[in-house]
Design an enzyme around this catalytic site. Sequence first.
Site, PDB file in Angstrom:
ATOM      1  CG  ASP B 149      -1.999  -1.038   1.177  1.00  0.00           C
ATOM      2  OD1 ASP B 149      -1.795  -2.075   0.516  1.00  0.00           O
ATOM      3  OD2 ASP B 149      -3.056  -0.832   1.800  1.00  0.00           O
ATOM      4  CE  LYS B 212      -5.244   2.020   2.451  1.00  0.00           C
ATOM      5  NZ  LYS B 212      -4.176   1.280   3.142  1.00  0.00           N
ATOM      6  CE  LYS B 248      -6.937  -1.281   2.573  1.00  0.00           C
ATOM      7  NZ  LYS B 248      -5.591  -1.738   2.964  1.00  0.00           N
TER       8      LYS B 248
END
Lengths: 292, 312
Positions: B149, B212, B248
């Site tokens: 991430d 995300k 996400k």
Amino acid sequence: MADLKDKNTRLAVGKTYKLYIDGKFPRTESGRYYPLHNKDEIIANVCLGSRKDTREAVVAARKAFAGWSGTSAYLRGQILYRIAEMLEGRSEQFVAELVKQGLTKAKARTEVAVSIDRLVYYAGWTDKFQQVFSSVNPVSSAHFNFTVPEPTGVVTIIAPEESGLLGLVSNIAAAIAGGNTCVALASYSMPLSAISFTEVLHAADVPAGVVNVLTGSRAELTEQFAAHMDVNAIVYCDGDAAVDREIQLHAANNIKRVVRRTGIDWSTEKGQGPYFIRDTQEFKTTWHPVGG
Amino acid sequence: MSTPASTSSSPLPRLDLVSRVDQTGVEERVARFCKRSIKKASKMQALKLALGMIDLTTLEGQDTPGKVRQLCQKAIHLHDSIPGLPHVAAVCVYPVMVGVARKALDDQGLAGEIKVASVATAFPSGMSPLHIKLEETKIAVAEGADEIDMVISRGAFLRGDYGYVFDEIAAVRDACGEAHLKVILETGELGTLDQVRRASVLAMHAGADFIKTSTGKIQPAATMPVTLVMLQAIRDHYYETGRQVGMKPAGGISKAKLAIQYLVMLRETLGQAWMAPEWFRFGASSLANDLIMQIQKQQTGVYQSADYFSKD
């Protein structure tokens, strides 16, 4: 503009009676209402509270518990006293509302006056019951052993059906005086003063969620009040054996404390006392090592 | 090591040509998603699906190996007294904790099933030189991270240096090797939905496998309007290039009811193809417990108390 003195042109603004959850006055999420009668006249449409309203109220009470149980006993006393002050200032409104719900004027006056006195009574007890119920216990080891009461948590109250204001106030005051937060179900036949009382709570700086009041059907909500896993104690005042059994069955899920207050004349001194506070306390015993 | 970056990355698009977002329209659309009535069997299915989409996360300075092992234990044993619960999709930790998480999951024989995700690239601010970010990414992958991430350089993005941000993502994409790359836009710092849309387009073209919303360290974190804009960007990217990109939302989604509303939004924006942990994740820590409590409530009919569910 209408002449305010002329009753023929002035249109009365009636109050919408709603619920009291988390310091706010929402309508029931279910959108259901029941008409409240005085003889043939409909005097109000009252919220028929639902399962989800109960859930919201318990969530609010749980959220408020840490803060309320953590405030000093002295401050809790001050806030209870403040509730009494606010109620005193609005006593005429409460008398009129009780009369509207079918009480005689004399009875209504007594009910309001005793409610105020009861709040002052519990305001006095907030920082004293701990001393009465605590103990230092003799043990045969090198420990200082003592027991103190602590609030149990979230208390649900099925308030007395026959005493719309005083019965509700007596039970709420005892629960919050001891540092609990509560969710109360108002009398089905006399719900108006209960909702008006929440406005008094709101004006008295009682933190949001400490007291939540629902109106609605006992048959429908008793199970929710008794079964909810996040409720620590339930107070039941009506004395119906079948309902009592139902409450105990559901309460067994998480070993809730079941407190029964039946056959109490709330207008007498029998309707108050430090034992009402003790009913919703847990006792914690501490073993503190001492030298020697 | 193969480099999927070269296949998934395409040239930097003209961001000034990216379509503008109608904020009022987005908010009205979102309000509608929140009014869908999801009952009984559908609700149960949604709760379980959401549970399986969670990246169980701990990203705190006070994290210890013990805490991470406990998190992995929770990921494997969410609530054993309810049979048939799915396990979460992944655990998400800092790079120094990847090894601990990897071992904890491998020891239980769940290597393939629960992924290890690691934040990287100087999370959460991203304020480090590129070579350090790349090094950090490589270390996390070498320690056993299945997913990375990364955060984008918001400062560079906001001053219009899109080329820099694009190249940075592409470089991290290369450094990831086999690992999946999730690109955190940190929408709370981007200001407008237009910027969110541009950043989404940029990240997807640079090779993101997932986009995300947030690090969880900045407020506001994930919101439904922001997520909807990103989902729409994913849809349009799919129509344009045929490449499926995951989504996400992270931060602030702690209630089952809200999670279900996100799933409704996902279903009605991207369709059934995205309704799986491979394509949609919730970055959350406390959401799992609320979902389990709601599942228990559905099964017993009784509202639950947090007292009876493990904390982490």
